[in-house]
Design a protein around this motif. Structure first.
Motif, mmCIF file in Angstrom:
data_model
loop_
_atom_site.group_PDB
_atom_site.id
_atom_site.type_symbol
_atom_site.label_atom_id
_atom_site.label_comp_id
_atom_site.label_asym_id
_atom_site.label_seq_id
_atom_site.Cartn_x
_atom_site.Cartn_y
_atom_site.Cartn_z
ATOM 1 N N GLN A 430 0.835 -1.202 0.000
ATOM 2 C CA GLN A 430 0.000 0.000 0.000
ATOM 3 C C GLN A 430 0.872 1.256 0.000
ATOM 4 N N HIS A 431 1.957 1.206 0.753
ATOM 5 C CA HIS A 431 2.862 2.363 0.838
ATOM 6 C C HIS A 431 3.484 2.675 -0.523
ATOM 7 N N VAL A 432 4.053 1.661 -1.198
ATOM 8 C CA VAL A 432 4.722 1.924 -2.479
ATOM 9 C C VAL A 432 3.703 2.245 -3.567
ATOM 10 N N THR A 433 2.498 1.663 -3.481
ATOM 11 C CA THR A 433 1.456 1.959 -4.469
ATOM 12 C C THR A 433 1.032 3.422 -4.363
ATOM 13 N N LYS A 434 0.890 3.898 -3.134
ATOM 14 C CA LYS A 434 0.521 5.300 -2.926
ATOM 15 C C LYS A 434 1.608 6.228 -3.461
ATOM 16 N N GLN A 435 2.858 5.887 -3.206
ATOM 17 C CA GLN A 435 3.953 6.721 -3.703
ATOM 18 C C GLN A 435 3.999 6.715 -5.228
ATOM 19 N N ALA A 436 3.774 5.552 -5.834
ATOM 20 C CA ALA A 436 3.788 5.460 -7.296
ATOM 21 C C ALA A 436 2.662 6.294 -7.898
ATOM 22 N N ALA A 437 1.481 6.237 -7.296
ATOM 23 C CA ALA A 437 0.347 6.999 -7.816
ATOM 24 C C ALA A 437 0.570 8.499 -7.670
ATOM 25 N N THR A 438 1.220 8.902 -6.582
ATOM 26 C CA THR A 438 1.440 10.324 -6.318
ATOM 27 C C THR A 438 2.526 10.916 -7.201
ATOM 28 N N HIS A 439 3.568 10.139 -7.468
ATOM 29 C CA HIS A 439 4.760 10.700 -8.105
ATOM 30 C C HIS A 439 5.038 10.133 -9.492
ATOM 31 N N TYR A 440 4.092 9.407 -10.065
ATOM 32 C CA TYR A 440 4.340 8.738 -11.342
ATOM 33 C C TYR A 440 4.844 9.728 -12.401
ATOM 34 N N GLY A 441 5.944 9.333 -13.074
ATOM 35 C CA GLY A 441 6.497 10.129 -14.159
ATOM 36 C C GLY A 441 7.538 11.138 -13.739
ATOM 37 N N LYS A 442 7.706 11.377 -12.433
ATOM 38 C CA LYS A 442 8.693 12.361 -11.994
ATOM 39 C C LYS A 442 10.107 11.836 -12.242
ATOM 40 N N VAL A 443 10.986 12.746 -12.638
ATOM 41 C CA VAL A 443 12.373 12.388 -12.920
ATOM 42 C C VAL A 443 13.052 11.937 -11.630
ATOM 43 N N ASN A 444 13.752 10.824 -11.697
ATOM 44 C CA ASN A 444 14.550 10.387 -10.553
ATOM 45 C C ASN A 444 15.683 9.515 -11.073
ATOM 46 N N SER A 445 16.701 9.338 -10.254
ATOM 47 C CA SER A 445 17.899 8.614 -10.691
ATOM 48 C C SER A 445 17.914 7.167 -10.217
ATOM 49 N N VAL A 446 16.855 6.725 -9.562
ATOM 50 C CA VAL A 446 16.867 5.388 -8.959
ATOM 51 C C VAL A 446 16.271 4.352 -9.902
ATOM 52 N N PHE A 447 15.140 4.664 -10.534
ATOM 53 C CA PHE A 447 14.486 3.692 -11.406
ATOM 54 C C PHE A 447 13.780 4.414 -12.542
ATOM 55 N N MET A 448 13.422 3.644 -13.578
ATOM 56 C CA MET A 448 12.672 4.174 -14.709
ATOM 57 C C MET A 448 11.196 3.838 -14.540
#
Length: 711
Positions: A430-448
């Motif tokens: 639930q935690h990672v799903t919420k983060q993915a929904a909130t921040h989807y598409g934002k540039v980051n250096s950890v994953f695509m």
């Protein structure tokens, strides 16, 4: 619609760049860089434009003939006045690196023609020509053939490069990145609002810049210069940021010095921080002082700075002092828990072939590699990574704590509290799903970001040991630099038991980072296998033999009019599929005469988009076979691309394989081969008829291959 930039956009960008130094980074400005900013702001607009244009050039040397811009009033006069005021100078004192970046190889040959050089020059590389030219200039002066007045040296370049380093955090940052951002070519973290400085003190910033700049210049240094720099008084570092630059520089300097001055090189390597330099020093000192090397290895084993360094020390110690003949990497391969025989057709897509093999044996497997763990890590700790650890500028992708491997040191309390609060797999999901929904598409250096981002994460949390997942996440937080890659290729679920597998085809090696990642997964409580693949010809490997008819030969323009496919297992056709297609193009009369397919026949036929899912499913986990396979495969791949979908299958060409297994035939066209081998064809140049004929050729290929294999 393509974006356009306003007039004098580069000047606006330069002012934006300089405003950065009005904030917390003002304390990092040296006297010359502060003077440069103040002097620039006092210039009139036209002169600011000239300086900003020059600042956008990569090298300290500019060609003034290129500075004729309509938006600048009398640009050549502006340049002359700026030269008189000391902003530019003649090119005599230009560095080799900057000169090499501006002139072409033909220019260099022309300039060298003015000197008494006897050696042949055309075969020399550009760097060699530049070095030779500067040797001649030092002896004879500048050649008359070199229009020295056309070249100007930016006297403000040292200050500018220091400012760029403070802004971008590296020596590769360029002002054109602002333009690339505005054009949409470069994605940036537009939510980065931090005003923090990259360094705590001016002295530390200058130390970092010293090492970073010297590292860039080192390729142009020869023996005497290397010795000089090794004997130089290196600036002291006081942060992990500056120490990182020192580590890279001193390791490379020591390594390059070894052939010229071994004693000095070993001294540099011993003084250099970091695992790479320590390992290099131990390996080199072993050649001349085994007792000292043994003592150094024992010190590392007792107090390693990282798992990677420990893996090296234990392995090297065992082989050199315990007479062990093989290393840990070789041992892990030799003791691999599985050897899998896979059809040779999978040799370009080994992991996908293994997953397909498991699927045929009713075992579920996923391609994971680094993306699973990076995705889980990035989403789990998104708040700490991208909100609490703010970026210095919007051009930064990697948070400072990750860049310098200080993530856990910086956020240990927050990380531990978060992991303790996630009591169940569902809570973490639930935690990672919420983060993915909130921040989807934002540039980051950890994953695509990608479609079905959380599929493998869900499978891991549903079937894997949950406490092991949390242990591994904490290990990554504690040493992200050492545990951000090297993870096993696939994740396998068999008999309700989850495991990871690193796949190694013949000739593949197990790298150190893979060994470390495997060991850490095992330490966390996961089962990990090293699966070695042996190639053979598998009669049970599914093949789909494909033939298409088209409106022409260019898959970028022409379209498919008919597809015929037959699926084969063990030499038998187990399924078939065919359809006419509406190509959305006129079918030329010459094509109709060849294939018999007319515009009227396809008028009511489905579009490729209508049957794409059927083609995808029918060919899934199969080898794609065709006569001249790149033609058929290329058209189908292009059709999927038009739908913004990927299509990847291992390929086999019956033309190529028939040439190999039946050499010496007069022709290898489909018509000639079917005639030679007595293969009946209902209607040549119709998709299903040609596909069935190519399937018969595949059987002939396999008969010879299997006969040779079983001798």
């Amino acid at each position: 619609m393509r974006k356009t930039l306003p007039e004098r956009y580069y000047l606006d960008h330069f002012h934006e760049f300089l405003r950065f130094f009005d904030g917390e980074s003002a304390g990092l400005l040296c006297e010359s860089s502060r003077a440069f900013i103040n002097a620039f702001r006092e210039l009139d607009d036209n002169k600011q434009c000239i300086v900003a244009r020059a600042a956008n050039r990569k090298y300290a040397l500019i060609n003034r003939t290129h500075f004729n811009y309509e938006e600048i009033f009398q640009p050549q006069q502006q340049l002359t006045e700026l030269e008189e005021d000391g902003w530019f100078a003649p090119a005599e004192n230009v560095s080799v690196q900057d000169f090499a970046g501006v002139v072409t190889k033909n220019d260099l040959l022309a300039y060298l023609a003015a000197y008494p050089v006897s050696q042949r020059l055309n075969h020399l590389k550009k760097a060699e020509l530049v070095t030779l030219l500067f040797a001649q200039i030092n002896q004879y002066g500048w050649p008359q053939t070199l229009p020295q007045t056309d070249y100007l040296l930016k006297t403000f370049e040292p200050s500018l490069r220091y400012l760029l380093f403070l802004y971008f955090g590296n020596t590769k940052g360029r002002l054109n990145q602002f333009s690339m951002r505005d054009l949409g070519v470069m994605r940036t973290r537009s939510d980065a609002t931090s005003t923090q400085a990259r360094f705590a003190t001016l002295e530390d910033a200058q130390a970092a810049f010293y090492f970073a700049s010297a590292l860039d210049e080192m390729p142009y240094w020869q023996g005497e210069k290397l010795v000089q720099m090794a004997n130089d008084d290196w600036p002291e570092t006081s942060s992990v940021a500056s120490e990182t630059y020192a580590e890279k520089y001193l390791f490379k300097l020591g390594s390059r010095l070894l052939p010229a001055d071994r004693h000095l090189a070993l001294k540099v390597l011993k003084l250099a921080p970091g695992d790479a330099a320590r390992e290099k020093w131990i390996r080199e000192i072993f050649k001349e002082d085994k007792t000292l090397a043994k003592s150094a290895l024992e010190a590392v084993i007792d107090n390693p700075s990282s798992d990677s360094q420990l893996a090296f020390a234990e392995d090297f110690y065992a082989r050199k002092f315990h007479k062990k003949r093989t290393g840990a990497l070789t041992d892990m391969l030799r003791n691999s828990s599985k050897i899998l025989q896979l059809d040779i057709s999978q040799n370009q897509h080994v992991e996908r072939g293994v997953i397909a093999w498991y699927k045929r044996h009713n075992v579920t497997a996923w391609r994971t590699e680094n993306r699973l763990w990076r995705t889980l890590f990035g989403l789990t700790f998104w708040t700490q990574l991208f909100e609490q650890d703010q970026l210095v500028t919007e051009f930064d992708r990697r948070p400072q704590s990750l860049r310098y491997n200080r993530f856990y040191d910086t956020f240990s309390e927050s990380i531990d509290r978060l992991l303790d609060s996630l009591k169940t797999p569902d809570a973490l999901l639930q935690h990672v799903t919420k983060q993915a929904a909130t921040h989807y598409g934002k540039v980051n250096s950890v994953f695509m970001w990608r479609a079905n981002q959380l599929d493998t994460v869900k499978a891991l949390l549903e079937h894997g040991p949950f406490e092991s997942v949390k242990k591994l996440l904490k290990m990554m937080a504690q040493d992200y630099a050492g545990l951000s890659d090297g993870f096993p290729d696939i994740m396998v679920l068999e008999n309700d038991q989850l495991r990871f597998e690193e796949i190694k085809a013949p000739g593949d090696v197990l790298r150190r980072n893979q060994l470390v990642s495997v060991q850490r997964l095992q330490r966390a409580g996961f089962t990990v296998h090293i699966t070695q693949v042996d190639w053979f010809s598998d009669p049970q490997q599914p093949y789909v033999v494909v033939d298409i008819e088209t409106t022409g030969g260019n898959n970028g323009y022409h379209r498919i009019t008919e597809i015929g496919m037959v699926k084969m297992v063990g030499g038998e056709i187990v399924d078939s599929w065919q359809s006419l297609l509406q190509p959305q193009r006129h079918i030329p009369s010459s094509i109709t005469r060849l294939t018999g397919i007319s515009n009227e026949m396809v008028a009511e036929a489905p579009l490729f988009s209508d049957i794409a899912d059927e083609v995808d499913t029918f060919t899934e986990d199969c080898v794609f076979v065709a006569h001249n396979v790149n033609f058929d495969y290329g058209f189908i791949k292009q059709e999927f691309a038009r739908l913004e979908r990927d299509f990847k299958r291992p390929k086999l060409c019956t033309v190529v394989q028939m040439r190999r297994t039946y050499p010496g035939l007069p022709s290898y066209s489909l018509a000639s081969l079917t005639h030679h081998f007595g293969i009946s064809m209902a209607q040549h140049h119709r998709a299903m008829s040609d596909a069935r004929a190519a399937a018969e050729l595949l059987n002939l290929i396999h008969e010879r291959t299997f006969a040779s294999q079983n001798k």
